[in-house]
Design a protein around this motif. Structure first.
Motif, PDB file in Angstrom:
ATOM      1  N   PHE A 107       0.543   9.642   9.393  1.00  0.00           N
ATOM      2  CA  PHE A 107       0.993   8.575   8.499  1.00  0.00           C
ATOM      3  C   PHE A 107       1.959   9.130   7.458  1.00  0.00           C
ATOM      4  CE2 PHE A 107      -2.015   5.802  10.334  1.00  0.00           C
ATOM      5  CZ  PHE A 107      -1.842   4.524   9.815  1.00  0.00           C
ATOM      6  N   ASN A 108       1.644  10.291   6.905  1.00  0.00           N
ATOM      7  CA  ASN A 108       2.490  10.902   5.879  1.00  0.00           C
ATOM      8  C   ASN A 108       3.884  11.238   6.417  1.00  0.00           C
ATOM      9  OD1 ASN A 108       0.446  10.735   3.994  1.00  0.00           O
ATOM     10  ND2 ASN A 108      -0.237  12.826   4.313  1.00  0.00           N
ATOM     11  N   GLN A 109       3.963  11.591   7.695  1.00  0.00           N
ATOM     12  CA  GLN A 109       5.247  11.952   8.286  1.00  0.00           C
ATOM     13  C   GLN A 109       6.195  10.765   8.375  1.00  0.00           C
ATOM     14  OE1 GLN A 109       4.170  13.888  11.947  1.00  0.00           O
ATOM     15  NE2 GLN A 109       3.911  15.878  10.945  1.00  0.00           N
ATOM     16  N   ILE A 110       5.645   9.547   8.396  1.00  0.00           N
ATOM     17  CA  ILE A 110       6.518   8.360   8.420  1.00  0.00           C
ATOM     18  C   ILE A 110       6.561   7.683   7.047  1.00  0.00           C
ATOM     19  CG2 ILE A 110       6.276   7.940  10.892  1.00  0.00           C
ATOM     20  CD1 ILE A 110       4.255   5.706  10.197  1.00  0.00           C
ATOM     21  N   GLY A 111       6.057   8.388   6.029  1.00  0.00           N
ATOM     22  CA  GLY A 111       6.163   7.892   4.666  1.00  0.00           C
ATOM     23  C   GLY A 111       5.065   6.929   4.246  1.00  0.00           C
ATOM     24  N   LEU A 112       3.972   6.877   4.984  1.00  0.00           N
ATOM     25  CA  LEU A 112       2.840   5.997   4.656  1.00  0.00           C
ATOM     26  C   LEU A 112       1.593   6.823   4.400  1.00  0.00           C
ATOM     27  CD1 LEU A 112       3.358   3.285   7.419  1.00  0.00           C
ATOM     28  CD2 LEU A 112       4.038   3.134   5.034  1.00  0.00           C
ATOM     29  N   THR A 113       0.550   6.170   3.928  1.00  0.00           N
ATOM     30  CA  THR A 113      -0.738   6.838   3.742  1.00  0.00           C
ATOM     31  C   THR A 113      -1.856   5.864   4.092  1.00  0.00           C
ATOM     32  OG1 THR A 113      -2.161   8.054   2.224  1.00  0.00           O
ATOM     33  CG2 THR A 113      -0.888   6.257   1.286  1.00  0.00           C
ATOM     34  N   MET A 114      -2.995   6.392   4.520  1.00  0.00           N
ATOM     35  CA  MET A 114      -4.147   5.551   4.847  1.00  0.00           C
ATOM     36  C   MET A 114      -4.961   5.233   3.604  1.00  0.00           C
ATOM     37  SD  MET A 114      -5.446   7.235   8.470  1.00  0.00           S
ATOM     38  CE  MET A 114      -6.804   7.944   7.659  1.00  0.00           C
ATOM     39  N   MET A 115      -4.839   6.022   2.563  1.00  0.00           N
ATOM     40  CA  MET A 115      -5.665   5.860   1.368  1.00  0.00           C
ATOM     41  C   MET A 115      -4.828   5.298   0.228  1.00  0.00           C
ATOM     42  SD  MET A 115      -7.934   8.716  -0.641  1.00  0.00           S
ATOM     43  CE  MET A 115      -9.041   8.942   0.725  1.00  0.00           C
ATOM     44  N   SER A 116      -5.338   4.254  -0.400  1.00  0.00           N
ATOM     45  CA  SER A 116      -4.616   3.683  -1.535  1.00  0.00           C
ATOM     46  C   SER A 116      -4.721   4.597  -2.748  1.00  0.00           C
ATOM     47  CB  SER A 116      -5.175   2.300  -1.888  1.00  0.00           C
ATOM     48  OG  SER A 116      -6.446   2.427  -2.506  1.00  0.00           O
ATOM     49  N   GLU A 117      -3.808   4.427  -3.677  1.00  0.00           N
ATOM     50  CA  GLU A 117      -3.814   5.221  -4.895  1.00  0.00           C
ATOM     51  C   GLU A 117      -5.094   4.958  -5.696  1.00  0.00           C
ATOM     52  OE1 GLU A 117      -0.676   6.220  -8.367  1.00  0.00           O
ATOM     53  OE2 GLU A 117      -1.042   4.097  -8.002  1.00  0.00           O
ATOM     54  N   HIS A 118      -5.524   3.703  -5.713  1.00  0.00           N
ATOM     55  CA  HIS A 118      -6.731   3.364  -6.478  1.00  0.00           C
ATOM     56  C   HIS A 118      -7.973   4.002  -5.866  1.00  0.00           C
ATOM     57  CE1 HIS A 118      -5.273   0.665  -9.604  1.00  0.00           C
ATOM     58  NE2 HIS A 118      -4.328   0.367  -8.738  1.00  0.00           N
ATOM     59  N   ARG A 119      -8.081   3.996  -4.537  1.00  0.00           N
ATOM     60  CA  ARG A 119      -9.246   4.618  -3.894  1.00  0.00           C
ATOM     61  C   ARG A 119      -9.241   6.120  -4.144  1.00  0.00           C
ATOM     62  NH1 ARG A 119     -14.379   3.800  -1.910  1.00  0.00           N
ATOM     63  NH2 ARG A 119     -13.646   1.762  -1.326  1.00  0.00           N
ATOM     64  N   ALA A 120      -8.078   6.740  -4.070  1.00  0.00           N
ATOM     65  CA  ALA A 120      -7.981   8.181  -4.334  1.00  0.00           C
ATOM     66  C   ALA A 120      -8.417   8.484  -5.760  1.00  0.00           C
ATOM     67  CB  ALA A 120      -6.555   8.668  -4.089  1.00  0.00           C
ATOM     68  N   CYS A 121      -7.979   7.675  -6.713  1.00  0.00           N
ATOM     69  CA  CYS A 121      -8.359   7.877  -8.118  1.00  0.00           C
ATOM     70  C   CYS A 121      -9.851   7.652  -8.325  1.00  0.00           C
ATOM     71  CB  CYS A 121      -7.545   6.956  -9.025  1.00  0.00           C
ATOM     72  SG  CYS A 121      -5.815   7.429  -9.155  1.00  0.00           S
ATOM     73  N   GLN A 122     -10.412   6.651  -7.646  1.00  0.00           N
ATOM     74  CA  GLN A 122     -11.847   6.389  -7.756  1.00  0.00           C
ATOM     75  C   GLN A 122     -12.661   7.574  -7.247  1.00  0.00           C
ATOM     76  OE1 GLN A 122     -12.189   2.784  -5.498  1.00  0.00           O
ATOM     77  NE2 GLN A 122     -11.665   1.479  -7.241  1.00  0.00           N
TER      78      GLN A 122
END
Length: 136
Positions: free
Chosen positions: A15-30
């Motif tokens: 996902f990162n290689q195409i500029g996306l991520t599976m985890m939202s910023e809010h979930r990562a912060c939580q």
């Protein structure tokens, strides 16, 4: 690392290689706020492989690997979650949802009904007693 965790990490890399991520910023912060406030001493968390792999993804998502620094926007979101957890303890809606997602219970063991601040005081006293048995 379990097969599931390894596959999830590989999928995140893709996902990162195409500029996306599976985890939202809010979930990562939580996730990071949860571990920061508890200090990683909550036993069911220590042995939870899926949570560990998600914590690695959260650190990568927020650019907190090695000497890197997170963006100001990410840092303010993380600080808000940390402050909310320190203020309200276990009684935050997002924490209940996070614990449910990982099949963890906030009332398990010695942490039942305690706020994270009480837990930190207990943890510090236990460490002090370990080095000086006369304290207890």
């Amino acid at each position: 690392m379990s097969f599931e965790s390894e596959m999830k990490a590989q999928l995140e890399v893709a996902f990162n290689q195409i500029g996306l991520t599976m985890m939202s910023e809010h979930r990562a912060c939580q996730l990071l706020a949860f571990v920061y406030v508890l200090g990683g001493a909550y036993e069911p968390v220590v042995f939870h492989t899926r949570l560990h792999s998600d914590l690695l993804l959260a650190a990568k998502r927020l650019n907190i690997e090695g000497g890197e620094a997170p963006t100001a926007a990410s840092l303010s979101v993380l600080q808000a979650y940390v402050q909310e957890m320190e203020e309200y303890g276990w009684r935050t809606q997002w924490l209940e949802e996070l614990l449910a997602d990982y099949d963890l219970k906030a009332s398990a063991g010695q942490l039942a009904g305690h706020s994270p601040n009480e837990f930190h005081r207990h943890q510090a006293a236990t460490r002090a007693a370990h080095f000086n048995p006369k304290i207890l």
